[in-house]
Scaffold this motif. Sequence first.
Motif, PDB file in Angstrom:
ATOM      1  N   SER A  22      53.100  46.176  25.764  1.00  0.00           N
ATOM      2  CA  SER A  22      52.994  46.271  27.219  1.00  0.00           C
ATOM      3  C   SER A  22      52.450  47.626  27.639  1.00  0.00           C
ATOM      4  O   SER A  22      52.439  48.589  26.866  1.00  0.00           O
ATOM      5  N   THR A  38      52.707  50.198  31.228  1.00  0.00           N
ATOM      6  CA  THR A  38      53.356  50.430  32.516  1.00  0.00           C
ATOM      7  C   THR A  38      52.700  51.623  33.187  1.00  0.00           C
ATOM      8  O   THR A  38      52.603  52.703  32.583  1.00  0.00           O
ATOM      9  N   MET A  83      52.966  49.276  38.039  1.00  0.00           N
ATOM     10  CA  MET A  83      52.175  48.156  37.543  1.00  0.00           C
ATOM     11  C   MET A  83      52.602  47.892  36.103  1.00  0.00           C
ATOM     12  O   MET A  83      52.618  48.810  35.274  1.00  0.00           O
ATOM     13  N   GLY A  86      52.199  45.142  32.731  1.00  0.00           N
ATOM     14  CA  GLY A  86      51.478  44.000  32.179  1.00  0.00           C
ATOM     15  C   GLY A  86      51.367  44.082  30.681  1.00  0.00           C
ATOM     16  O   GLY A  86      51.963  44.961  30.036  1.00  0.00           O
ATOM     17  N   GLN A  87      50.600  43.174  30.117  1.00  0.00           N
ATOM     18  CA  GLN A  87      50.358  43.202  28.681  1.00  0.00           C
ATOM     19  C   GLN A  87      49.560  44.442  28.327  1.00  0.00           C
ATOM     20  O   GLN A  87      48.838  44.997  29.148  1.00  0.00           O
ATOM     21  N   SER A  88      49.692  44.871  27.069  1.00  0.00           N
ATOM     22  CA  SER A  88      49.043  46.107  26.630  1.00  0.00           C
ATOM     23  C   SER A  88      47.562  45.873  26.389  1.00  0.00           C
ATOM     24  O   SER A  88      47.084  45.820  25.264  1.00  0.00           O
ATOM     25  N   HIS A 107      54.778  45.458  40.306  1.00  0.00           N
ATOM     26  CA  HIS A 107      53.737  44.429  40.299  1.00  0.00           C
ATOM     27  C   HIS A 107      53.526  44.000  38.853  1.00  0.00           C
ATOM     28  O   HIS A 107      53.122  44.814  38.014  1.00  0.00           O
ATOM     29  N   ARG A 108      53.785  42.750  38.571  1.00  0.00           N
ATOM     30  CA  ARG A 108      53.636  42.250  37.211  1.00  0.00           C
ATOM     31  C   ARG A 108      52.385  41.392  37.103  1.00  0.00           C
ATOM     32  O   ARG A 108      52.180  40.497  37.923  1.00  0.00           O
ATOM     33  N   GLN A 109      51.579  41.678  36.106  1.00  0.00           N
ATOM     34  CA  GLN A 109      50.349  40.921  35.887  1.00  0.00           C
ATOM     35  C   GLN A 109      50.704  39.473  35.551  1.00  0.00           C
ATOM     36  O   GLN A 109      51.570  39.194  34.735  1.00  0.00           O
ATOM     37  N   THR A 110      49.997  38.540  36.202  1.00  0.00           N
ATOM     38  CA  THR A 110      50.216  37.121  35.944  1.00  0.00           C
ATOM     39  C   THR A 110      48.995  36.542  35.257  1.00  0.00           C
ATOM     40  O   THR A 110      47.890  36.613  35.792  1.00  0.00           O
ATOM     41  N   GLU A 111      49.186  35.993  34.097  1.00  0.00           N
ATOM     42  CA  GLU A 111      48.088  35.343  33.382  1.00  0.00           C
ATOM     43  C   GLU A 111      48.319  33.841  33.407  1.00  0.00           C
ATOM     44  O   GLU A 111      49.387  33.353  33.063  1.00  0.00           O
ATOM     45  N   ARG A 118      43.211  34.902  35.176  1.00  0.00           N
ATOM     46  CA  ARG A 118      44.153  35.852  35.778  1.00  0.00           C
ATOM     47  C   ARG A 118      44.305  35.529  37.254  1.00  0.00           C
ATOM     48  O   ARG A 118      43.383  35.039  37.899  1.00  0.00           O
TER      49      ARG A 118
END
Length: 292
Positions: free
Chosen positions: A56, A58, A68, A70-72, A177-181, A213
Amino acid sequence: MSDALKQLDYDGTFVYQHNGRLDVMRIIHRVDDGGQRERLVSLTGSAREVLRDDRSVTCILPDNKSVMFGQSRAPQPFPVVPDDLAAISRYYQLEDKGGDQIIGYDARVIAVTPKDDFRYGYRFWIEEGSRMMLKSDLTGADGKAIEQVVFTALDIGKDIPASDLQPSLSGDGYTWHRQTEIKTAKDDPAPGSPEWAVRQLPAGFVLTDFRRRRLHKEVDAEHMVFTDGMATVSVYIERTMSGIDAFKGPSNMGAMNAYGTVVDGYQVTVVGEVPPATVKMIATSVRRQASS
């Protein structure tokens, strides 16, 4: 050099020169049984921190009181050269430019010069002993640096305590805020081009990633990534939104160029650290895949 950046423990301060400005960052990097861990701290401008591990990333942004997460998959702070040098030598010339000194370290200078006008060049100053990158230039057709990263202080192989990898900014009371895939290439029966295709690419650029995304509320975007092993270009495709002007034509910030166009009611945006002609050629060649 690429292995050293990923496998060594180091603590350093570097200057990033781009778009007529200088940013100073501290980087702390450690490798242990859990993999890579890294902390980037901005020492100029707005306070901000980036924490990254193998899973991840951050970003803590105090000015916006936001975090923010999300995935790394965020861009690396330094360039990465692929293992297969024979493959990139079809499109770049590699040349040993001799020795130099950077902040007290003996360095070897390697130039990577493109063989056409669709990509930028690179120069690397590599520490003779550890192979750590001490300085890098992204160069234009005239050989001058468009962007530059150079360490001003660096400890290689030092013991990095776990406390140095903890953020100094707590993020308490911030908006997360989390990334949504929506879907990854692994889930797609035809990864790479489920609905759209790029019809024209510079020689050597191949698709390496495709994802869907969610960039806006209830609006999904297709994201394709193409690379020649050195340069990387992202293609974003999303339905145009009512009340929002479409992005058309060129835009740039330093070495980062973008080109936007609209195809069949969809916004197409191409972004990458490549010359303007490259992003324009790719953007204007995007078409919807024919239905089977």
